[in-house]
Design a protein around this motif. Structure first.
Motif, mmCIF file in Angstrom:
data_model
loop_
_atom_site.group_PDB
_atom_site.id
_atom_site.type_symbol
_atom_site.label_atom_id
_atom_site.label_comp_id
_atom_site.label_asym_id
_atom_site.label_seq_id
_atom_site.Cartn_x
_atom_site.Cartn_y
_atom_site.Cartn_z
ATOM 1 N N ARG A 35 1.946 2.073 -3.207
ATOM 2 C CA ARG A 35 1.078 2.325 -4.212
ATOM 3 C C ARG A 35 0.674 3.755 -3.841
ATOM 4 N N ASP B 197 0.946 -1.159 -0.041
ATOM 5 C CA ASP B 197 0.096 -0.157 -0.206
ATOM 6 C C ASP B 197 0.846 1.134 -0.209
ATOM 7 N N ALA C 153 -7.138 4.700 -7.643
ATOM 8 C CA ALA C 153 -6.426 3.864 -6.687
ATOM 9 C C ALA C 153 -7.341 2.829 -6.277
#
Length: 114
Positions: free
Chosen positions: A14, A11, A60
Protein backbone atom coordinates in the motif's frame (compact mmCIF):
# COMPACT_ATOMS: atom_id res chain seq x y z
CA UNK A 1 4.08 -14.50 13.48
CA UNK A 2 3.08 -15.31 9.89
CA UNK A 3 -0.04 -13.13 10.22
CA UNK A 4 2.05 -10.13 11.28
CA UNK A 5 4.42 -10.60 8.36
CA UNK A 6 1.49 -10.88 5.95
CA UNK A 7 -0.06 -7.65 7.28
CA UNK A 8 3.30 -5.87 7.11
CA UNK A 9 3.79 -7.01 3.50
CA UNK A 10 0.31 -5.77 2.62
CA UNK A 11 1.01 -2.41 4.25
CA UNK A 12 4.32 -2.15 2.39
CA UNK A 13 2.52 -2.73 -0.91
CA UNK A 14 0.00 0.00 0.00
CA UNK A 15 2.80 2.41 0.91
CA UNK A 16 4.64 1.63 -2.34
CA UNK A 17 1.47 2.07 -4.45
CA UNK A 18 0.60 5.40 -2.82
CA UNK A 19 4.19 6.65 -3.10
CA UNK A 20 4.18 5.75 -6.80
CA UNK A 21 0.93 7.70 -7.31
CA UNK A 22 2.28 10.69 -5.36
CA UNK A 23 5.52 10.66 -7.37
CA UNK A 24 3.59 10.48 -10.65
CA UNK A 25 1.46 13.45 -9.60
CA UNK A 26 4.60 15.36 -8.64
CA UNK A 27 6.28 14.68 -12.01
CA UNK A 28 3.12 15.68 -13.89
CA UNK A 29 2.79 18.97 -12.01
CA UNK A 30 6.44 20.09 -11.81
CA UNK A 31 6.78 19.09 -8.16
CA UNK A 32 4.31 18.74 -5.33
CA UNK A 33 3.64 19.41 -1.69
CA UNK A 34 1.14 17.62 0.50
CA UNK A 35 -0.78 17.43 3.74
CA UNK A 36 -2.01 14.35 5.59
CA UNK A 37 -5.31 14.56 7.47
CA UNK A 38 -7.04 11.93 9.60
CA UNK A 39 -10.55 11.26 8.25
CA UNK A 40 -11.83 8.83 10.84
CA UNK A 41 -12.33 5.10 10.41
CA UNK A 42 -11.75 5.49 6.69
CA UNK A 43 -8.08 6.37 7.28
CA UNK A 44 -6.21 9.44 6.09
CA UNK A 45 -6.50 11.84 3.19
CA UNK A 46 -3.35 12.92 1.37
CA UNK A 47 -3.97 16.28 -0.29
CA UNK A 48 -1.48 17.07 -3.05
CA UNK A 49 -0.79 20.47 -4.59
CA UNK A 50 1.46 20.71 -7.63
CA UNK A 51 3.86 23.53 -8.43
CA UNK A 52 1.53 24.43 -11.33
CA UNK A 53 -1.44 24.80 -8.96
CA UNK A 54 -3.03 21.48 -9.90
CA UNK A 55 -4.35 19.50 -7.00
CA UNK A 56 -5.69 16.09 -6.09
CA UNK A 57 -6.03 13.73 -3.21
CA UNK A 58 -5.58 10.11 -2.24
CA UNK A 59 -6.98 8.09 0.64
CA UNK A 60 -4.76 5.81 2.70
CA UNK A 61 -6.08 3.20 5.15
CA UNK A 62 -4.24 4.87 8.06
CA UNK A 63 -2.29 7.99 8.97
CA UNK A 64 0.82 5.84 9.46
CA UNK A 65 0.62 4.46 5.91
CA UNK A 66 -0.08 7.93 4.50
CA UNK A 67 2.93 9.40 6.32
CA UNK A 68 5.19 6.58 5.14
CA UNK A 69 3.98 7.07 1.54
CA UNK A 70 4.63 10.82 1.43
CA UNK A 71 8.03 10.28 3.03
CA UNK A 72 8.89 7.61 0.47
CA UNK A 73 7.74 9.91 -2.36
CA UNK A 74 10.01 12.65 -1.01
CA UNK A 75 7.55 15.55 -1.12
CA UNK A 76 7.31 18.43 1.34
CA UNK A 77 4.53 17.78 3.84
CA UNK A 78 2.63 20.53 5.68
CA UNK A 79 1.11 20.06 9.12
CA UNK A 80 -1.97 22.06 8.12
CA UNK A 81 -3.76 23.11 4.96
CA UNK A 82 -3.25 26.75 5.90
CA UNK A 83 -3.78 29.90 3.87
CA UNK A 84 -0.30 30.02 2.34
CA UNK A 85 -0.46 26.38 1.22
CA UNK A 86 -4.08 26.66 0.06
CA UNK A 87 -3.24 29.76 -1.98
CA UNK A 88 -1.09 27.58 -4.25
CA UNK A 89 -4.19 25.73 -5.50
CA UNK A 90 -5.51 26.82 -8.89
CA UNK A 91 -9.21 26.31 -9.46
CA UNK A 92 -11.01 26.60 -12.74
CA UNK A 93 -14.61 26.95 -13.92
CA UNK A 94 -15.37 23.28 -13.27
CA UNK A 95 -14.38 23.46 -9.60
CA UNK A 96 -16.26 26.70 -9.05
CA UNK A 97 -19.43 25.34 -10.64
CA UNK A 98 -19.21 22.09 -8.61
CA UNK A 99 -18.58 23.98 -5.37
CA UNK A 100 -21.43 26.37 -6.08
CA UNK A 101 -23.86 23.62 -7.05
CA UNK A 102 -27.45 24.73 -7.46
CA UNK A 103 -26.93 27.89 -5.38
CA UNK A 104 -25.65 29.85 -8.36
CA UNK A 105 -26.79 27.71 -11.27
CA UNK A 106 -23.98 25.16 -11.23
CA UNK A 107 -24.56 21.48 -11.94
CA UNK A 108 -26.46 19.56 -9.32
CA UNK A 109 -24.75 16.82 -7.38
CA UNK A 110 -25.89 13.36 -8.53
CA UNK A 111 -28.58 11.77 -6.37
CA UNK A 112 -27.40 9.41 -3.67
CA UNK A 113 -28.15 5.70 -4.04
CA UNK A 114 -28.74 5.33 -0.32
Amino acid sequence: MADTQQVDAKDERRVARLAKQISAFSREHGGAEGQVAYIGERGARIVLVGEDGGWGDLVAPSVEIANRAVEKAGITVHDEFDGEFAAKVTTGPYEWSRMAGIQVGGPKNPPSDT
